[in-house]
Design an enzyme around this catalytic site. Structure first.
Site, PDB file in Angstrom:
ATOM      1  N   SER A  82       0.947  -1.268  -0.078  1.00  0.00           N
ATOM      2  CA  SER A  82       0.000   0.004   0.053  1.00  0.00           C
ATOM      3  C   SER A  82       0.834   1.186  -0.095  1.00  0.00           C
ATOM      4  CB  SER A  82      -0.867   0.089   1.292  1.00  0.00           C
ATOM      5  OG  SER A  82      -1.618   1.237   1.232  1.00  0.00           O
ATOM      6  N   ASP A  83       0.436   2.590  -0.514  1.00  0.00           N
ATOM      7  CA  ASP A  83       1.106   3.523  -0.610  1.00  0.00           C
ATOM      8  C   ASP A  83       0.087   4.808  -0.461  1.00  0.00           C
ATOM      9  OD1 ASP A  83       3.951   4.768  -0.792  1.00  0.00           O
ATOM     10  OD2 ASP A  83       2.521   6.092  -1.973  1.00  0.00           O
ATOM     11  N   THR A  84       0.246   5.999   0.408  1.00  0.00           N
ATOM     12  CA  THR A  84      -0.387   6.679   0.371  1.00  0.00           C
ATOM     13  C   THR A  84       0.410   8.105   0.201  1.00  0.00           C
ATOM     14  OG1 THR A  84      -1.583   5.978   2.206  1.00  0.00           O
ATOM     15  CG2 THR A  84      -1.829   8.165   1.922  1.00  0.00           C
TER      16      THR A  84
END
Length: 200
Positions: A72-74
């Site tokens: 995941s990445d934000t």
């Protein structure tokens, strides 16, 4: 099938725990630099997938094949610019000036991968900041919280006092979109805390 979280983020570990699935954590390294003309949505999708694939590579080296990895990445976006982690106070203060009294977008990806396939979802949320006073900006920096946060703030921490309104997924802004994560995991046959989530 065993699930691995390809992240050391305590926020993502807690959110995945909240789904009620069993998992182990992998420490991975990926290049997080942006590419020329790459959109924020493409950027987070690419990094989420890269993290999941990096996890698979580690597990393949251990001889583990019947596995799933979750990456995941934000990222925070203001005026089409991706705001990463602040380099220093001046960089942080510039970020806060750009966010103050305005809305900005937060993009979060979740990727679930096996050795056969990978599926990625990207969630867009919107955050509206109040007008920020210079004293509050300095005090927030001195708290130590902003230094390792994309966009320079934490929605679930002290930075919450700056936020007037959120539109979209709160959990995605924290670091992992739970609805979309549940969908991807149940599609792969992993049970989350309620079987009903497989139908959302």
């Amino acid at each position: 099938m065993k699930l691995y979280l390809a992240s050391q983020s305590p926020r993502r570990k807690q959110l995945l725990t909240d789904l009620g699935v069993a998992f182990e954590v992998l420490s991975i390294e990926v290049d997080e630099s942006t590419k020329a003309l790459e959109s924020a949505e493409d950027y987070v999708a690419r990094l989420g997938e890269a993290k999941a694939r990096a996890g698979l590579d580690i597990l393949a080296g251990r001889g583990e094949s019947d596995v799933l990895t979750l990456g995941s990445d934000t990222t925070v976006v203001a005026d089409q610019d991706i705001l990463g982690k602040p380099r220093d106070y001046d960089d942080f203060a510039d970020m806060m000036e750009r966010l103050s009294g305005r809305s900005h977008r937060v993009f979060t990806s979740v990727a679930v991968a096996s050795h056969e396939s990978v599926e990625v979802k990207v969630v867009e949320s919107r955050v509206v900041f109040a007008e920020l006073e210079p004293e509050a900006v300095r005090a927030y920096w001195d708290s130590g919280e902003p230094q390792d946060k994309a966009g320079g703030y934490s929605v679930q921490g002290l930075g919450a006092v700056f936020i007037k309104r959120i539109e979209g997924s709160y959990s995605a802004i924290v670091g992992l979109p739970l609805r979309e994560t549940a969908q991807l995991l149940t599609k792969r046959g992993l049970a989350v805390w309620s079987g009903a989530l497989g139908r959302v």
